[in-house]
Design a protein around this motif. Structure first.
Motif, PDB file in Angstrom:
ATOM      1  N   ARG A   1      19.328  52.589  20.276  1.00 35.89           N
ATOM      2  CA  ARG A   1      17.967  52.925  19.841  1.00 35.89           C
ATOM      3  C   ARG A   1      16.978  52.059  20.621  1.00 35.89           C
ATOM      4  O   ARG A   1      17.085  50.834  20.625  1.00 35.89           O
ATOM      5  CB  ARG A   1      17.808  52.684  18.343  1.00 35.89           C
ATOM      6  N   ILE A   2      15.994  52.712  21.254  1.00 29.99           N
ATOM      7  CA  ILE A   2      14.930  51.989  21.950  1.00 29.99           C
ATOM      8  C   ILE A   2      13.637  52.229  21.184  1.00 29.99           C
ATOM      9  O   ILE A   2      13.262  53.371  20.921  1.00 29.99           O
ATOM     10  CB  ILE A   2      14.810  52.426  23.416  1.00 29.99           C
ATOM     11  N   MET A   3      12.973  51.127  20.818  1.00 26.50           N
ATOM     12  CA  MET A   3      11.795  51.168  19.958  1.00 26.50           C
ATOM     13  C   MET A   3      10.549  50.840  20.778  1.00 26.50           C
ATOM     14  O   MET A   3      10.562  49.901  21.577  1.00 26.50           O
ATOM     15  CB  MET A   3      11.946  50.159  18.817  1.00 26.50           C
ATOM     16  N   GLU A   4       9.474  51.573  20.531  1.00 29.30           N
ATOM     17  CA  GLU A   4       8.234  51.397  21.294  1.00 29.30           C
ATOM     18  C   GLU A   4       7.054  51.035  20.404  1.00 29.30           C
ATOM     19  O   GLU A   4       6.844  51.650  19.354  1.00 29.30           O
ATOM     20  CB  GLU A   4       7.872  52.694  22.027  1.00 29.30           C
ATOM     21  N   THR A   5       6.264  50.054  20.853  1.00 31.01           N
ATOM     22  CA  THR A   5       4.882  49.931  20.417  1.00 31.01           C
ATOM     23  C   THR A   5       4.008  50.270  21.618  1.00 31.01           C
ATOM     24  O   THR A   5       4.397  50.060  22.769  1.00 31.01           O
ATOM     25  CB  THR A   5       4.542  48.521  19.900  1.00 31.01           C
ATOM     26  N   THR A   6       2.815  50.795  21.357  1.00 28.59           N
ATOM     27  CA  THR A   6       1.900  51.121  22.452  1.00 28.59           C
ATOM     28  C   THR A   6       0.465  51.088  21.943  1.00 28.59           C
ATOM     29  O   THR A   6       0.215  51.319  20.753  1.00 28.59           O
ATOM     30  CB  THR A   6       2.231  52.498  23.059  1.00 28.59           C
TER      31      THR A   6
ATOM     32  N   THR B   1      17.745  61.842  20.044  1.00 32.71           N
ATOM     33  CA  THR B   1      16.669  62.263  19.135  1.00 32.71           C
ATOM     34  C   THR B   1      15.432  61.440  19.464  1.00 32.71           C
ATOM     35  O   THR B   1      15.508  60.372  20.080  1.00 32.71           O
ATOM     36  CB  THR B   1      17.031  62.060  17.648  1.00 32.71           C
ATOM     37  N   SER B   2      14.283  61.933  19.045  1.00 29.02           N
ATOM     38  CA  SER B   2      13.017  61.247  19.284  1.00 29.02           C
ATOM     39  C   SER B   2      12.179  61.303  18.014  1.00 29.02           C
ATOM     40  O   SER B   2      12.170  62.321  17.322  1.00 29.02           O
ATOM     41  CB  SER B   2      12.277  61.917  20.451  1.00 29.02           C
TER      42      SER B   2
ATOM     43  N   MET C   1       5.474  59.170  21.929  1.00 31.56           N
ATOM     44  CA  MET C   1       4.179  58.490  22.003  1.00 31.56           C
ATOM     45  C   MET C   1       3.856  57.990  20.597  1.00 31.56           C
ATOM     46  O   MET C   1       3.758  58.786  19.672  1.00 31.56           O
ATOM     47  CB  MET C   1       3.076  59.417  22.509  1.00 31.56           C
ATOM     48  N   ALA C   2       3.681  56.675  20.477  1.00 29.62           N
ATOM     49  CA  ALA C   2       3.633  56.051  19.147  1.00 29.62           C
ATOM     50  C   ALA C   2       2.211  55.751  18.690  1.00 29.62           C
ATOM     51  O   ALA C   2       1.908  54.640  18.252  1.00 29.62           O
ATOM     52  CB  ALA C   2       4.473  54.771  19.146  1.00 29.62           C
ATOM     53  N   GLY C   3       1.319  56.739  18.756  1.00 25.76           N
ATOM     54  CA  GLY C   3      -0.008  56.580  18.195  1.00 25.76           C
ATOM     55  C   GLY C   3      -0.804  55.469  18.849  1.00 25.76           C
ATOM     56  O   GLY C   3      -0.794  55.294  20.075  1.00 25.76           O
ATOM     57  N   PHE C   4      -1.477  54.656  18.039  1.00 24.02           N
ATOM     58  CA  PHE C   4      -2.338  53.595  18.551  1.00 24.02           C
ATOM     59  C   PHE C   4      -2.592  52.572  17.459  1.00 24.02           C
ATOM     60  O   PHE C   4      -2.476  52.855  16.265  1.00 24.02           O
ATOM     61  CB  PHE C   4      -3.666  54.170  19.060  1.00 24.02           C
ATOM     62  N   TRP C   5      -2.943  51.352  17.874  1.00 25.52           N
ATOM     63  CA  TRP C   5      -3.293  50.247  16.985  1.00 25.52           C
ATOM     64  C   TRP C   5      -2.151  49.899  16.024  1.00 25.52           C
ATOM     65  O   TRP C   5      -2.372  49.365  14.945  1.00 25.52           O
ATOM     66  CB  TRP C   5      -4.549  50.563  16.180  1.00 25.52           C
ATOM     67  N   GLY C   6      -0.922  50.225  16.411  1.00 27.67           N
ATOM     68  CA  GLY C   6       0.224  49.930  15.556  1.00 27.67           C
ATOM     69  C   GLY C   6       0.481  50.954  14.479  1.00 27.67           C
ATOM     70  O   GLY C   6       1.253  50.704  13.551  1.00 27.67           O
ATOM     71  N   SER C   7      -0.137  52.146  14.598  1.00 24.19           N
ATOM     72  CA  SER C   7      -0.013  53.163  13.552  1.00 24.19           C
ATOM     73  C   SER C   7       1.400  53.711  13.421  1.00 24.19           C
ATOM     74  O   SER C   7       1.777  54.187  12.357  1.00 24.19           O
ATOM     75  CB  SER C   7      -0.971  54.325  13.834  1.00 24.19           C
ATOM     76  N   HIS C   8       2.177  53.672  14.502  1.00 27.38           N
ATOM     77  CA  HIS C   8       3.536  54.214  14.516  1.00 27.38           C
ATOM     78  C   HIS C   8       4.451  53.310  15.332  1.00 27.38           C
ATOM     79  O   HIS C   8       4.002  52.551  16.186  1.00 27.38           O
ATOM     80  CB  HIS C   8       3.568  55.611  15.153  1.00 27.38           C
ATOM     81  N   MET C   9       5.719  53.446  15.059  1.00 22.45           N
ATOM     82  CA  MET C   9       6.757  52.897  15.911  1.00 22.45           C
ATOM     83  C   MET C   9       7.453  54.071  16.589  1.00 22.45           C
ATOM     84  O   MET C   9       7.890  55.015  15.921  1.00 22.45           O
ATOM     85  CB  MET C   9       7.770  52.089  15.096  1.00 22.45           C
ATOM     86  N   GLY C  10       7.503  54.051  17.916  1.00 22.27           N
ATOM     87  CA  GLY C  10       8.171  55.125  18.647  1.00 22.27           C
ATOM     88  C   GLY C  10       9.653  54.837  18.788  1.00 22.27           C
ATOM     89  O   GLY C  10      10.049  53.713  19.132  1.00 22.27           O
ATOM     90  N   LEU C  11      10.477  55.836  18.517  1.00 25.21           N
ATOM     91  CA  LEU C  11      11.937  55.658  18.554  1.00 25.21           C
ATOM     92  C   LEU C  11      12.581  56.736  19.414  1.00 25.21           C
ATOM     93  O   LEU C  11      12.339  57.933  19.213  1.00 25.21           O
ATOM     94  CB  LEU C  11      12.528  55.743  17.147  1.00 25.21           C
ATOM     95  N   ILE C  12      13.374  56.325  20.384  1.00 21.15           N
ATOM     96  CA  ILE C  12      14.257  57.241  21.100  1.00 21.15           C
ATOM     97  C   ILE C  12      15.687  56.752  20.866  1.00 21.15           C
ATOM     98  O   ILE C  12      16.020  55.604  21.172  1.00 21.15           O
ATOM     99  CB  ILE C  12      13.948  57.305  22.599  1.00 21.15           C
TER     100      ILE C  12
END
Length: 662
Positions: free
Chosen positions: A43-48, A341-342, A313-324
């Motif tokens: 699992r690779i987790m994203e903040t953006t 899965t995404s 794409m994980a939203g903005f300002w920390g609203s989401h955590m993106g997971l692949i």
């Protein structure tokens, strides 16, 4: 490869960090549950697009906000890791600017060598493995950026930012950062055995930073096309043994066809052979999901793929955590992806009344890492600088001349006339172009400027002008002024005469591109289609939305010269406004637009922000249109000048609906 749809399997208990004091069941991802002996779940987790929003606190409104904050996003990392067999955390850029905390550190506290920036201190608590740059990393200059990033416990990669002119071969470019990194990750397979997999990460920034931050980058840096850079470096990564190649693309998703030096190139980046998955950002949208990017060729917004490859794409300002999530299978000595899965996982939801409900609490380690700077920022934004005789709000900024935009134009005009008073341009007429930055939209029904009459503090000035742009002025003709306004009028849908409650606003058109030009008067004819598309190209040279355009009470002379003051983004070509580019710039200020507004307010003592109603819609008989704005707009509707507006009830997602009588 295909997306797995099997249900999650509840298998173990674990404490959910930052959610509740009691233990909760953790849902193990199906890949982790079913992986065979030669398979492993990664699992690779994203903040953006964190934009220095460490705390769930809106400094502009000076109150908590449950939709934002790395302290909230970080609180779900432990439980998200617990769902996975193996995991890695990455950041996709835009961390250094975008909230008053960023400005406070850059302009007030400063960064000495060895200092830790609060957002980096917070991120260092979470165990990031790699990050890339966003366009806003450059807003305070290269020296500041490097001082900040040197404090991170993880490396940064960027394959398309060079120190000088581009080489004939991208692989010969002199880069500021390593183009990629290959991390040898020890992963546990389905049988419990551990073995290494080589994960390559390559990073990209929008080439447009050379326009948006030319004052900081001109003569010091250059950018290369994202896809071009990827095609050069990805084969090198494969040659060096990368089993899996992950693109960290601080670039959004644009399906209008591949072009050179695209700002939002992620869809076409996915077409580069050898790239296995893509983390995106920059657009402040959510992918996969039911709303954004639906219907674009090559994009599966439900499954979360770009050209068949997993993306998020994980939203903005920390609203989401993106997971692949990747199901890897060992093929001899190397690994390959056999399923994926995404997901973009939110930190909040809205209840039946559309009220925001937090799904998580703060992570204590993050709060501790930036607490002192958070408190200093609150004190910083509360400093009064003057008074306003009337409220400043942007609830109707897209449908009528507006006090929040008016005060920006007043300040810009005041400033540029003083700057040019001894120049060759001193006798030319001055116009001012300004746009509403906080106008609801995808940022929600509370995302509006709302400053009551009385004291104005620094937080209010930041609220009026969201970005630390610098003032610039261009020299253009009356004909170019008209085309500037024609481009701006793309904010509106075409409304057929006789329509009842037609949709007024073009939701694909960003509010920051809806420039109002002060110093002229004009009307917008909504019965006509837009003259320009979003790229500034003429769709029909016979149509005109801008009518009755006058300067000094007379029809504007197409050949007359005007000085138009705006910001570095617009003057440098941002937004694709026709013929507005760097070659028209006659003045580049050392001051930000925010600083100019502060100085103007200080000089005036008390300002009068009343809009002068210099623009309106051309009347259309028996026709109405509807739009949505914040519910607080109801208390100001009666004060709107130049437009007849009626309350039309409740809109969607907490917005209020209003009717414009044309």
């Amino acid at each position: 490869m295909s997306s797995l749809t099997a249900p999650f399997i509840l298998t173990r208990r674990s404490l959910m960090s930052g959610i509740a004091a009691s233990s909760a069941l953790i849902a193990l991802h199906p890949f982790a549950a079913r992986a065979a002996g030669n398979q492993a779940h990664l699992r690779i987790m994203e903040t953006t697009d964190i934009h220095v929003n460490v705390f769930p606190y809106d400094y502009y409104a000076d109150k908590p906000n449950d939709t934002m904050g790395l302290a909230r996003t970080g609180s779900i990392i432990d439980s998200i890791r617990a769902e996975a067999g193996n995991s890695m955390l990455i950041d996709n850029g835009d961390v250094l600017q975008g909230s008053p905390m960023g400005d406070y550190i850059a302009y007030e506290r400063g960064m000495k060598d060895g200092d830790k920036h609060p957002v980096i201190s917070a991120m260092n608590t979470l165990g990031y493995e790699v990050g890339t740059l966003g366009n806003h990393e450059f807003n305070y200059g290269l020296d500041f950026m490097f001082k900040v990033l040197n404090g991170s416990n993880y490396p940064y990669v960027c394959a398309n930012l060079t120190k000088g002119q581009l080489a004939s071969d991208p692989k010969k470019d002199e880069l500021f950062f390593k183009p990629y990194i290959i991390i040898e990750k020890q992963i546990k397979d389905g049988a419990g055995a551990t073995s290494p997999v080589k994960i390559g990460f390559i990073g990209f920034v929008p080439p447009q930073i050379m326009v948006w931050d030319s004052k900081n980058l001109e003569g010091k840096a250059q950018t290369r096309d994202i896809v071009e850079a990827a095609k050069a470096w990805v084969p090198v990564m494969k040659e060096e043994g990368a089993d899996i190649v992950i693109a960290l693309s601080h670039s959004g998703i644009d399906g209008t066809g591949q072009k050179e030096r695209m700002e939002n190139a992620s869809l076409y980046l996915a077409g580069v052979e050898g790239i296995d998955a893509i983390f995106t950002g920059h657009q402040h949208l959510v992918f996969p999901g039911p709303k954004d990017f639906v219907g674009i060729e090559g994009v599966d917004a439900k499954k979360g793929t770009l050209q068949g490859k997993p993306a998020v794409m994980a939203g903005f300002w920390g609203s989401h955590m993106g997971l692949i999530d990747l199901l890897l299978e060992k093929d001899g000595k190397s690994w390959k992806i056999v399923d994926f899965t995404s997901e973009a996982r939110p930190i909040y939801h809205r209840d039946e009344a559309k009220k925001v409900v937090a799904d998580v609490k703060d992570k204590p380690e993050i709060v501790a890492a930036a607490k002192a700077e958070h408190e200093a920022t609150i004190a910083y934004v509360r400093r009064p600088v003057g008074k306003t005789s009337a409220p400043l709000y942007s609830y109707f900024a897209l449908v009528a001349d507006d006090p929040s935009v008016q005060i920006v134009s007043n300040a810009q005009t005041w400033y540029i006339k003083d700057m040019l008073k001894e120049s060759q341009y001193k006798d030319l007429p001055v116009l001012s172009a300004a746009a509403p930055f906080k106008a609801g939209g995808r940022n929600g029904p509370d995302y509006y400027t709302d400053v009551p009459a009385g004291d104005i503090a620094i937080k209010n000035v930041s609220d009026l002008y969201l970005y630390p742009n610098t003032v610039q002025a261009v020299l253009i003709t009356g004909a170019q002024v008209k085309n500037w306004l024609e481009m701006s009028a793309g904010m509106f849908n075409q409304v057929k005469p006789g329509s009842k409650d037609a949709a007024l606003l073009n939701n694909a058109f960003p509010s920051y591109n809806f420039d109002v030009i002060d110093g002229v008067t004009y009307q917008i004819d909504l019965s006509q289609p837009a003259r320009f598309d979003k790229d500034g190209k003429v769709t029909d040279d016979k149509v005109e939305r801008i009518v009755d355009l006058k300067f000094d009470g007379k029809p504007i002379d197409p050949a007359q010269k005007f000085v138009v003051v705006s910001n570095n983004y617009r003057a440098g070509g941002g937004g694709n406004f026709p013929e507005i580019a760097a070659d028209k710039v006659i003045f580049v200020a050392p001051d930000t637009n925010r600083d100019v507004i502060v100085r103007y307010i200080v000089s005036q003592g008390t300002i009068n922000p009343s809009a002068d109603a210099n623009w309106s819609f051309k009347p259309i008989a028996d026709t109405t249109a509807v739009f949505e704005t914040g519910p607080k707009a109801r208390q100001f509707a009666k004060d709107v000048k130049g437009a007849k507006i009626e309350d039309a009830g409740d809109g969607e997602n907490g917005f209020a609906k209003f009717r414009l009588v044309l």
